[in-house]
Scaffold this motif. Sequence first.
Motif, PDB file in Angstrom:
ATOM      1  N   ILE A 216      11.461  21.974 -35.249  1.00 31.22           N
ATOM      2  CA  ILE A 216      11.673  23.236 -35.948  1.00 31.22           C
ATOM      3  C   ILE A 216      13.151  23.403 -36.258  1.00 31.22           C
ATOM      4  O   ILE A 216      14.021  23.024 -35.461  1.00 31.22           O
ATOM      5  CB  ILE A 216      11.156  24.438 -35.128  1.00 31.22           C
ATOM      6  N   GLN A 217      13.434  23.943 -37.421  1.00 28.54           N
ATOM      7  CA  GLN A 217      14.811  24.225 -37.799  1.00 28.54           C
ATOM      8  C   GLN A 217      15.354  25.400 -36.976  1.00 28.54           C
ATOM      9  O   GLN A 217      14.639  26.382 -36.728  1.00 28.54           O
ATOM     10  CB  GLN A 217      14.897  24.585 -39.281  1.00 28.54           C
ATOM     11  N   TRP A 218      16.616  25.296 -36.588  1.00 27.26           N
ATOM     12  CA  TRP A 218      17.275  26.401 -35.899  1.00 27.26           C
ATOM     13  C   TRP A 218      18.772  26.351 -36.192  1.00 27.26           C
ATOM     14  O   TRP A 218      19.359  25.264 -36.309  1.00 27.26           O
ATOM     15  CB  TRP A 218      17.058  26.295 -34.389  1.00 27.26           C
TER      16      TRP A 218
ATOM     17  N   TYR B 174      21.177  24.181 -40.641  1.00 21.64           N
ATOM     18  CA  TYR B 174      20.092  24.025 -39.670  1.00 21.64           C
ATOM     19  C   TYR B 174      20.229  22.685 -38.926  1.00 21.64           C
ATOM     20  O   TYR B 174      20.666  21.666 -39.472  1.00 21.64           O
ATOM     21  CB  TYR B 174      18.732  24.022 -40.368  1.00 21.64           C
TER      22      TYR B 174
ATOM     23  N   TRP C  83      15.068  20.867 -33.819  1.00 20.44           N
ATOM     24  CA  TRP C  83      14.899  20.944 -32.379  1.00 20.44           C
ATOM     25  C   TRP C  83      13.468  20.574 -32.006  1.00 20.44           C
ATOM     26  O   TRP C  83      12.522  20.910 -32.703  1.00 20.44           O
ATOM     27  CB  TRP C  83      15.227  22.358 -31.879  1.00 20.44           C
TER      28      TRP C  83
ATOM     29  N   TRP D 128      15.359  30.852 -24.104  1.00 18.23           N
ATOM     30  CA  TRP D 128      15.128  29.785 -25.092  1.00 18.23           C
ATOM     31  C   TRP D 128      13.801  29.059 -24.843  1.00 18.23           C
ATOM     32  O   TRP D 128      13.462  28.144 -25.575  1.00 18.23           O
ATOM     33  CB  TRP D 128      16.267  28.751 -25.039  1.00 18.23           C
TER      34      TRP D 128
ATOM     35  N   MET E 149       9.039  30.899 -28.142  1.00 20.21           N
ATOM     36  CA  MET E 149       9.245  31.580 -29.413  1.00 20.21           C
ATOM     37  C   MET E 149       7.878  31.765 -30.061  1.00 20.21           C
ATOM     38  O   MET E 149       7.064  30.829 -30.096  1.00 20.21           O
ATOM     39  CB  MET E 149      10.156  30.759 -30.332  1.00 20.21           C
TER      40      MET E 149
ATOM     41  N   GLU F 273      12.131  32.413 -42.372  1.00 18.20           N
ATOM     42  CA  GLU F 273      13.165  32.367 -41.337  1.00 18.20           C
ATOM     43  C   GLU F 273      13.074  33.615 -40.457  1.00 18.20           C
ATOM     44  O   GLU F 273      13.018  34.744 -40.963  1.00 18.20           O
ATOM     45  CB  GLU F 273      14.543  32.282 -41.977  1.00 18.20           C
TER      46      GLU F 273
ATOM     47  N   GLY G 173      14.506  35.552 -36.663  1.00 17.58           N
ATOM     48  CA  GLY G 173      15.487  35.544 -35.589  1.00 17.58           C
ATOM     49  C   GLY G 173      16.509  36.642 -35.730  1.00 17.58           C
ATOM     50  O   GLY G 173      16.413  37.507 -36.596  1.00 17.58           O
TER      51      GLY G 173
ATOM     52  N   TYR H  99      15.209  30.814 -36.600  1.00 15.71           N
ATOM     53  CA  TYR H  99      14.247  29.719 -36.639  1.00 15.71           C
ATOM     54  C   TYR H  99      13.741  29.535 -38.060  1.00 15.71           C
ATOM     55  O   TYR H  99      13.399  30.511 -38.730  1.00 15.71           O
ATOM     56  CB  TYR H  99      13.067  30.014 -35.700  1.00 15.71           C
TER      57      TYR H  99
END
Length: 394
Positions: free
Chosen positions: A297-299, A307, A310, A348, A351, A360, A362, A369
């Motif tokens: 996943i992009q973070w 990004y 992860w 962390w 989620m 997106e 967060g 995210y």
Amino acid sequence: MLIYFVTFVSFIFFYKYSLPIKQLPPWSNETRLLSLQFLEDLSILFPSVKSLKNALSVYFNAKMASSKAKRKCYSKLNTNTMENVETTTTAVSSSLLDLPDLALETILEKLEPVDLCKMACVSSQLRDMCSSEYLWKQHMKRKWGRVFGFVAKKEWLLHVASQKNILDGAERRGFLSKLWPVMLFKSSDERKSSEPRDTCSAVSCYRALETGRFWFPAQVFNRENGHVGFVMSSYDAELSYDSQTDTFEARYPPHGQRAESGVTWDRLREVPVDNSPHDLHISTCLNDLRPKDHIEIQWRRNKHFPYGWWYGVIGHLESCDANDTYCRCHESDMVVLEFKQYAPGSRWRHMTLNRKEHREEGTETEGFYGGIKKLCNKDEITMWQRFWPNDILE
């Protein structure tokens, strides 16, 4: 008779102490036999001559045996010399270029790049064969295929278009001193032609990567030497290869010249998606996600940074008892992401997002995210799990 005896003794004295200029012919042995016969006749008249005759007989027999051995050795030596000359002549008469093209190409396929470049020095015909796109594409795939992906290839084409004179004469001469592709030089026929050389070829790309002059895009796992804040992540970087150490230097945007050196091959992979690291990846797998699926996943920390990807797994909803037989988590609009490298209770660790309306999500505190990719390839999952931390993160 005395005159004959004196004459013979004088002949013997002259024969023993004279220095012949050249070897005596074969018939000289027969003459010596005649001399011995003469002594035998003379010994009948003069008994004292018999002992001289016996001594000379032993001497001449030894000389004859030595002469025969030398002639035999010379004869064998001449025979071997002629055979060697014939063998050499036969070897010289056949050349590597006399092989069929298929056989010669098969040999060239087995050569390493540096040996292929040395082979190109032999002749103009071999130079042309050693510059084959097929051969160098194989070397590109073998060494660079895992890290030099579609995005990097597009970057290379843009790089070539912006630097049409990338292969000037000075560069080529410098490259030759390192025993790299001589085929990069133009032949006399090519120099007469006004057509520009194809700098997009596989050999040109291989050379640019090997010398480290071309910085190409790829991704680095656990950036900044495994900094705890980047464990189990993969970030875009620009890479330059160092052939002396067989490692890479990585530059991470937007940090400009800030770089990490000594990045090893096992920490690299090609860029997984063909879009900017600042852009949201459009997820196409949300409806297929089930508990225990492996995902990326992009973070990003804030919206000014690119990004990173992860690693995580799909977990069960709080209302589910995690029994696979009765689990209906895949029917819910909500999806739970678990990052098990963090300890239970960590902010962390979990989620939750909406699979139907995911964009997106967060905050400035928790980060943002982005898109999700489902990992279906076992090699990709294994690659991620190699970087699993020894201790659970807080």
